[in-house]
Design an enzyme around this catalytic site. Structure first.
Site, PDB file in Angstrom:
ATOM      1  N   GLU A 208      -5.179 -69.860  20.584  1.00 23.87           N
ATOM      2  CA  GLU A 208      -4.422 -70.873  19.851  1.00 23.87           C
ATOM      3  C   GLU A 208      -3.015 -70.354  19.591  1.00 23.87           C
ATOM      4  O   GLU A 208      -2.765 -69.147  19.696  1.00 23.87           O
ATOM      5  CB  GLU A 208      -5.112 -71.178  18.510  1.00 23.87           C
ATOM      6  CG  GLU A 208      -6.512 -71.724  18.646  1.00 23.87           C
ATOM      7  CD  GLU A 208      -7.180 -71.950  17.292  1.00 23.87           C
ATOM      8  OE1 GLU A 208      -6.483 -71.796  16.252  1.00 23.87           O
ATOM      9  OE2 GLU A 208      -8.372 -72.265  17.262  1.00 23.87           O
TER      10      GLU A 208
ATOM     11  N   ILE B 134      -4.541 -72.428  28.163  1.00 23.87           N
ATOM     12  CA  ILE B 134      -5.873 -72.618  28.730  1.00 23.87           C
ATOM     13  C   ILE B 134      -5.750 -72.807  30.247  1.00 23.87           C
ATOM     14  O   ILE B 134      -5.246 -73.823  30.718  1.00 23.87           O
ATOM     15  CB  ILE B 134      -6.600 -73.811  28.081  1.00 23.87           C
ATOM     16  CG1 ILE B 134      -6.535 -73.678  26.547  1.00 23.87           C
ATOM     17  CG2 ILE B 134      -8.038 -73.867  28.568  1.00 23.87           C
ATOM     18  CD1 ILE B 134      -7.042 -72.352  26.003  1.00 23.87           C
TER      19      ILE B 134
ATOM     20  N   ARG C 198      12.016 -47.546  57.643  1.00 20.99           N
ATOM     21  CA  ARG C 198      13.414 -47.602  57.224  1.00 20.99           C
ATOM     22  C   ARG C 198      14.083 -46.242  57.425  1.00 20.99           C
ATOM     23  O   ARG C 198      13.537 -45.199  57.027  1.00 20.99           O
ATOM     24  CB  ARG C 198      13.486 -48.000  55.755  1.00 20.99           C
ATOM     25  CG  ARG C 198      14.876 -48.030  55.140  1.00 20.99           C
ATOM     26  CD  ARG C 198      15.675 -49.183  55.646  1.00 20.99           C
ATOM     27  NE  ARG C 198      16.856 -49.398  54.804  1.00 20.99           N
ATOM     28  CZ  ARG C 198      17.872 -50.163  55.160  1.00 20.99           C
ATOM     29  NH1 ARG C 198      17.855 -50.804  56.322  1.00 20.99           N
ATOM     30  NH2 ARG C 198      18.915 -50.318  54.346  1.00 20.99           N
TER      31      ARG C 198
ATOM     32  N   GLN D 163      12.383 -36.581  49.276  1.00 19.62           N
ATOM     33  CA  GLN D 163      11.478 -36.393  48.140  1.00 19.62           C
ATOM     34  C   GLN D 163      11.578 -37.535  47.131  1.00 19.62           C
ATOM     35  O   GLN D 163      10.596 -37.879  46.480  1.00 19.62           O
ATOM     36  CB  GLN D 163      11.774 -35.069  47.430  1.00 19.62           C
ATOM     37  CG  GLN D 163      11.221 -33.848  48.154  1.00 19.62           C
ATOM     38  CD  GLN D 163      11.359 -32.582  47.323  1.00 19.62           C
ATOM     39  OE1 GLN D 163      11.962 -32.587  46.253  1.00 19.62           O
ATOM     40  NE2 GLN D 163      10.791 -31.495  47.811  1.00 19.62           N
TER      41      GLN D 163
ATOM     42  N   GLN E 264      11.528 -50.561  44.221  1.00 21.84           N
ATOM     43  CA  GLN E 264      12.578 -49.543  44.224  1.00 21.84           C
ATOM     44  C   GLN E 264      12.716 -48.906  45.606  1.00 21.84           C
ATOM     45  O   GLN E 264      13.829 -48.668  46.087  1.00 21.84           O
ATOM     46  CB  GLN E 264      12.269 -48.467  43.168  1.00 21.84           C
ATOM     47  CG  GLN E 264      13.420 -47.535  42.874  1.00 21.84           C
ATOM     48  CD  GLN E 264      14.550 -48.226  42.126  1.00 21.84           C
ATOM     49  OE1 GLN E 264      14.338 -49.261  41.506  1.00 21.84           O
ATOM     50  NE2 GLN E 264      15.745 -47.672  42.192  1.00 21.84           N
ATOM     51  N   ILE E 265      11.607 -48.653  46.256  1.00 21.63           N
ATOM     52  CA  ILE E 265      11.630 -48.055  47.593  1.00 21.63           C
ATOM     53  C   ILE E 265      12.256 -49.002  48.604  1.00 21.63           C
ATOM     54  O   ILE E 265      12.991 -48.580  49.505  1.00 21.63           O
ATOM     55  CB  ILE E 265      10.201 -47.650  48.005  1.00 21.63           C
ATOM     56  CG1 ILE E 265       9.738 -46.440  47.181  1.00 21.63           C
ATOM     57  CG2 ILE E 265      10.120 -47.350  49.507  1.00 21.63           C
ATOM     58  CD1 ILE E 265       8.265 -46.105  47.329  1.00 21.63           C
TER      59      ILE E 265
ATOM     60  N   GLU F  25      -6.849 -61.439  28.679  1.00 16.16           N
ATOM     61  CA  GLU F  25      -8.139 -60.735  28.552  1.00 16.16           C
ATOM     62  C   GLU F  25      -8.017 -59.492  27.679  1.00 16.16           C
ATOM     63  O   GLU F  25      -8.720 -58.501  27.872  1.00 16.16           O
ATOM     64  CB  GLU F  25      -8.694 -60.352  29.935  1.00 16.16           C
ATOM     65  CG  GLU F  25      -9.008 -61.530  30.829  1.00 16.16           C
ATOM     66  CD  GLU F  25     -10.052 -62.471  30.232  1.00 16.16           C
ATOM     67  OE1 GLU F  25     -10.845 -62.026  29.377  1.00 16.16           O
ATOM     68  OE2 GLU F  25     -10.060 -63.653  30.628  1.00 16.16           O
ATOM     69  N   GLY F  26      -7.127 -59.553  26.717  1.00 14.36           N
ATOM     70  CA  GLY F  26      -6.927 -58.440  25.795  1.00 14.36           C
ATOM     71  C   GLY F  26      -5.713 -57.628  26.184  1.00 14.36           C
ATOM     72  O   GLY F  26      -5.658 -57.063  27.279  1.00 14.36           O
ATOM     73  N   THR F  27      -4.718 -57.576  25.297  1.00 14.17           N
ATOM     74  CA  THR F  27      -3.492 -56.827  25.595  1.00 14.17           C
ATOM     75  C   THR F  27      -3.784 -55.337  25.767  1.00 14.17           C
ATOM     76  O   THR F  27      -4.843 -54.831  25.370  1.00 14.17           O
ATOM     77  CB  THR F  27      -2.480 -56.997  24.451  1.00 14.17           C
ATOM     78  OG1 THR F  27      -3.035 -56.411  23.259  1.00 14.17           O
ATOM     79  CG2 THR F  27      -2.158 -58.471  24.206  1.00 14.17           C
TER      80      THR F  27
END
Length: 387
Positions: free
Chosen positions: A127, A157, A272, A283, A340-341, A367-369
């Site tokens: 809610e 919902i 690349r 690296q 980022q890559i 489903e729960g933080t």
């Protein structure tokens, strides 16, 4: 401890991945561009999923499902998770396990049409003023003769616009607990079209385009007592019994998206070239790839272990919270590093990476933080110490 997949599990992975890549990937661009999943496409892909034996695979064999054990089901969910969520949820739908808690009559009326692909269910808990604190819900139901009368508002919902019915959780009283007075909760089946029940368009969401959410309004909505799912005042017990594995489902689908993002990053790093060599030899890139693979493997092991323990009957709330927390946070990290890559190309919609990156954000909320998962884990650690 045997970590090898069985022949059946390998077949599940191969069949589901082939279906996702062949039948779902080609439609992702359309859904992402329009934010809409046409019903004719849903029905077309639904029929193909049924023919492949993938529809409602989470259900037991006695009601027409595949009867998968939890670990096999999570492997299946991981492969589905590679695709746009609207496509994989709607077209290869999984009726909510909570429908199994219904009486034989309720199963025939609500569960079986979902398994046959005739309709969809949705769950209404959240809610505007009650998200993580579901005990704070204001929507309520009161008995009136042989009926219950429902009032209040639910929001966020999922797919309520296409669902034939909702399972609405309503406050039906209060009780004294060691932590003060708490609301009693009851679950009700509410059919679309019931007088006093309105489904309104929800919010535009940056994550999971095409996977709609709605606002549900109950205004003196009357349902018969036979529409109670489980027992009166025992809605949380029903939810905890039948919805516990949904956190593992979120973990598994997050693994699928993370693996897809890592695959793109690896291919790009090998292809690349900059400064006369493959960028994967620097690296700055190779260490990112190593960390991404490490996070994914750790999340997989936590998720598979929790699935195995679920089938053994030894799983704890902390096991499932750890799996959900690790998998969703690993997905966020892997999606970000994959972009980022790729550099600027990672943000272009020619690749699925920007979608995976956007979609990853909601996984740490619903489903729960992540904070709730950490609360569950720490609570289980402290209880033996008297905390």
């Amino acid at each position: 401890m045997d970590f090898a997949l069985s022949d059946e599990q390998r077949m599940i992975v191969e069949t589901t991945r082939a279906f996702v890549e062949t039948e779902l990937y080609p439609h992702e661009a359309l859904v992402e561009r329009t934010g809409h999943l046409p019903m004719e496409l849903i029905r077309e892909l639904q029929a193909k999923a049924m023919a492949a034996g993938l529809y409602a695979a989470n259900m037991p064999e006695e009601v027409g499902g595949a009867g998968l054990d939890t670990l096999s089901w999570l492997l299946y969910e991981r492969e589905l998770g590679r695709a746009n969520y609207a496509l994989h949820w709607t077209c290869v739908a999984r009726p909510s396990n909570i429908l199994l808690a219904g009486t034989p009559e309720q199963r025939e009326r609500y569960l079986m049409p979902c398994i046959r692909g005739e309709t969809w269910d949705c769950l209404a808990m959240t809610e505007p003023g009650a998200g993580s604190d579901l005990r704070g819900m204001q929507a309520s139901a009161r008995p009136d003769g042989a009926d219950w009368v429902l009032n209040g508002t639910k929001h966020f919902i999922s797919h309520a616009d296409i669902a034939g019915f909702t399972i609405a959780f309503m406050a039906t009283g209060e009780e004294d607990t060691p932590r003060g007075r708490k609301k009693k909760i009851t679950a009700f089946f509410v059919d679309k079209g019931t007088p006093g029940f309105t489904v309104r368009e929800g919010y535009r969401n940056v994550s999971h385009r095409g996977y709609s959410n709605a606002i549900l309004e109950f205004d003196d909505c009357r349902v018969p007592a036979d529409n109670v799912l489980g027992e009166v005042h025992r809605g949380f017990e029903v939810a905890n019994t039948w919805l516990g594995a949904t956190r593992l489902q979120v973990a598994a689908t997050s693994l699928g998206r993370a693996d897809r993002a890592l695959g793109h990053a690896l291919a790009w790093a090998a292809e690349r070239r900059q400064f006369g060599q493959q960028i994967g030899k620097f690296q700055g890139v190779s260490f990112k790839l190593a960390d991404m693979a490490l996070e994914l493997r750790a999340a997989e092991l936590l998720t598979w272990q929790a699935g195995w323990k679920f089938d053994e009957g030894t799983v704890t709330e902390a096991d499932m919270a750890m799996a959900k927390l690790k998998a969703t946070e690993a997905l966020a990290m892997i999606a970000d590093e994959a972009i980022q890559i790729h550099g600027g190309m990672g943000l272009m919609d020619e690749l699925p990476l920007e979608r995976i990156w956007r979609d990853a954000r909601v996984e740490r909320i619903w489903e729960g933080t992540s904070e709730i998962q950490r609360h569950i884990i720490s609570r289980e650690l402290l209880r033996p110490q008297g905390g």
